[in-house]
Design a protein around this motif. Structure first.
Motif, PDB file in Angstrom:
ATOM      1  N   ALA A  81       0.871  -1.181   0.000  1.00 47.45           N
ATOM      2  CA  ALA A  81       0.000   0.000   0.000  1.00 47.45           C
ATOM      3  C   ALA A  81       0.909   1.233   0.000  1.00 47.45           C
ATOM      4  O   ALA A  81       1.981   1.227   0.592  1.00 47.45           O
ATOM      5  CB  ALA A  81      -0.900   0.002   1.225  1.00 47.45           C
ATOM      6  N   ILE A 109      -6.689  -1.165   4.652  1.00 48.20           N
ATOM      7  CA  ILE A 109      -6.200  -0.672   3.362  1.00 48.20           C
ATOM      8  C   ILE A 109      -5.728  -1.890   2.574  1.00 48.20           C
ATOM      9  O   ILE A 109      -4.817  -2.606   3.018  1.00 48.20           O
ATOM     10  CB  ILE A 109      -5.013   0.307   3.543  1.00 48.20           C
ATOM     11  CG1 ILE A 109      -5.306   1.383   4.581  1.00 48.20           C
ATOM     12  CG2 ILE A 109      -4.586   0.882   2.197  1.00 48.20           C
ATOM     13  CD1 ILE A 109      -6.337   2.376   4.208  1.00 48.20           C
ATOM     14  N   ALA A 113      -3.047  -0.402  -2.725  1.00 48.73           N
ATOM     15  CA  ALA A 113      -3.869   0.810  -2.753  1.00 48.73           C
ATOM     16  C   ALA A 113      -2.958   2.022  -2.638  1.00 48.73           C
ATOM     17  O   ALA A 113      -1.881   1.954  -2.040  1.00 48.73           O
ATOM     18  CB  ALA A 113      -4.873   0.797  -1.603  1.00 48.73           C
ATOM     19  N   VAL A 127     -10.609  -0.085   2.135  1.00 48.08           N
ATOM     20  CA  VAL A 127     -10.120   0.380   0.843  1.00 48.08           C
ATOM     21  C   VAL A 127      -9.711  -0.855   0.064  1.00 48.08           C
ATOM     22  O   VAL A 127      -8.839  -1.622   0.500  1.00 48.08           O
ATOM     23  CB  VAL A 127      -8.929   1.343   1.019  1.00 48.08           C
ATOM     24  CG1 VAL A 127      -8.351   1.739  -0.329  1.00 48.08           C
ATOM     25  CG2 VAL A 127      -9.356   2.577   1.815  1.00 48.08           C
ATOM     26  N   ALA A 131      -6.988   0.265  -5.160  1.00 48.15           N
ATOM     27  CA  ALA A 131      -7.769   1.500  -5.243  1.00 48.15           C
ATOM     28  C   ALA A 131      -6.852   2.714  -5.177  1.00 48.15           C
ATOM     29  O   ALA A 131      -5.793   2.676  -4.549  1.00 48.15           O
ATOM     30  CB  ALA A 131      -8.777   1.558  -4.097  1.00 48.15           C
ATOM     31  N   MET A 144     -13.576   1.232  -3.793  1.00 50.25           N
ATOM     32  CA  MET A 144     -12.787   0.487  -4.776  1.00 50.25           C
ATOM     33  C   MET A 144     -12.624   1.341  -6.027  1.00 50.25           C
ATOM     34  O   MET A 144     -13.411   2.254  -6.264  1.00 50.25           O
ATOM     35  CB  MET A 144     -13.505  -0.814  -5.168  1.00 50.25           C
ATOM     36  CG  MET A 144     -13.651  -1.800  -4.038  1.00 50.25           C
ATOM     37  SD  MET A 144     -14.281  -3.393  -4.584  1.00 50.25           S
ATOM     38  CE  MET A 144     -16.016  -3.034  -4.732  1.00 50.25           C
ATOM     39  N   ASN A 146     -10.379   3.305  -9.417  1.00 51.99           N
ATOM     40  CA  ASN A 146      -9.489   4.430  -9.705  1.00 51.99           C
ATOM     41  C   ASN A 146     -10.257   5.440 -10.542  1.00 51.99           C
ATOM     42  O   ASN A 146     -10.494   5.190 -11.718  1.00 51.99           O
ATOM     43  CB  ASN A 146      -8.263   3.957 -10.454  1.00 51.99           C
ATOM     44  CG  ASN A 146      -7.300   5.077 -10.784  1.00 51.99           C
ATOM     45  OD1 ASN A 146      -7.495   6.215 -10.380  1.00 51.99           O
ATOM     46  ND2 ASN A 146      -6.265   4.760 -11.524  1.00 51.99           N
ATOM     47  N   ALA A 148     -11.106   5.902  -6.377  1.00 52.58           N
ATOM     48  CA  ALA A 148     -11.922   5.095  -5.468  1.00 52.58           C
ATOM     49  C   ALA A 148     -13.301   5.721  -5.282  1.00 52.58           C
ATOM     50  O   ALA A 148     -13.430   6.931  -5.115  1.00 52.58           O
ATOM     51  CB  ALA A 148     -11.213   4.952  -4.121  1.00 52.58           C
TER      52      ALA A 148
END
Length: 160
Positions: A81, A109, A113, A127, A131, A144, A146, A148
């Motif tokens: 992440a 997370i 992400a 998350v 994302a 979720m 892009n 999010a």
């Protein structure tokens, strides 16, 4: 004698690491960082000086926590992440406006992400993996994609 576990190949410069925390190989925690008790900091994690991590936090492999990040109790941060703290990064720019990011208690997370700077991830929010979070995430929301987007909400009966 320290009251936390440090793998022989970890570099822990901070003296503010809580009891029962485990720090695994190739993790590096800078001197100003504050880490709570009962945390699990996995291989290859880097934690900068102006970072506060609460109790019972899991930080999986390959995560970097940059200055300005605040992580409350019971948070899960998945592998790789990515957190950022500068919304306009430039090479050789040493003076920039540090933006503080907050991950509230019980949030998760997902792996890979990306969290942009200056945001708040709400309590118990989730998350999704991969994302890209570009705005605050409400408490209990599942986000979720892009960028999010909220796709659902965590069941209120779920344990934190």
């Amino acid at each position: 004698m320290s009251k936390f576990f440090k793998h022989s190949h970890a570099l822990v410069e901070s003296e503010a690491v809580g009891e029962g925390t485990r720090v695994w190989a190739f993790a590096h925690i800078l001197p100003g960082a504050r880490i709570g008790s009962g945390c699990n900091i996995c291989d290859g994690v880097f934690i900068e000086n102006d970072v506060v991590v609460g109790n019972d936090v899991t930080i999986k492999c390959g995560v970097q926590l940059w200055d300005g990040l605040r992580v409350e109790d019971g948070v899960f941060i998945g592998p790789n992440a990515t957190f950022t703290n500068d919304s306009f990064p430039r090479s050789k720019q040493h003076a920039f406006e540090l933006q503080q990011t907050l991950v509230k208690s019980g949030a998760s997370i997902g792996a890979n992400a990306t969290i942009l700077p200056g945001l708040t991830i709400g309590a118990r929010a989730m998350v999704g993996a991969g994302a890209v979070v570009t705005r605050d995430v409400p408490d209990g929301a599942i986000v979720m994609g892009n960028p999010a987007r909220v796709t659902g909400h965590v069941d209120d009966q779920e344990s934190p």
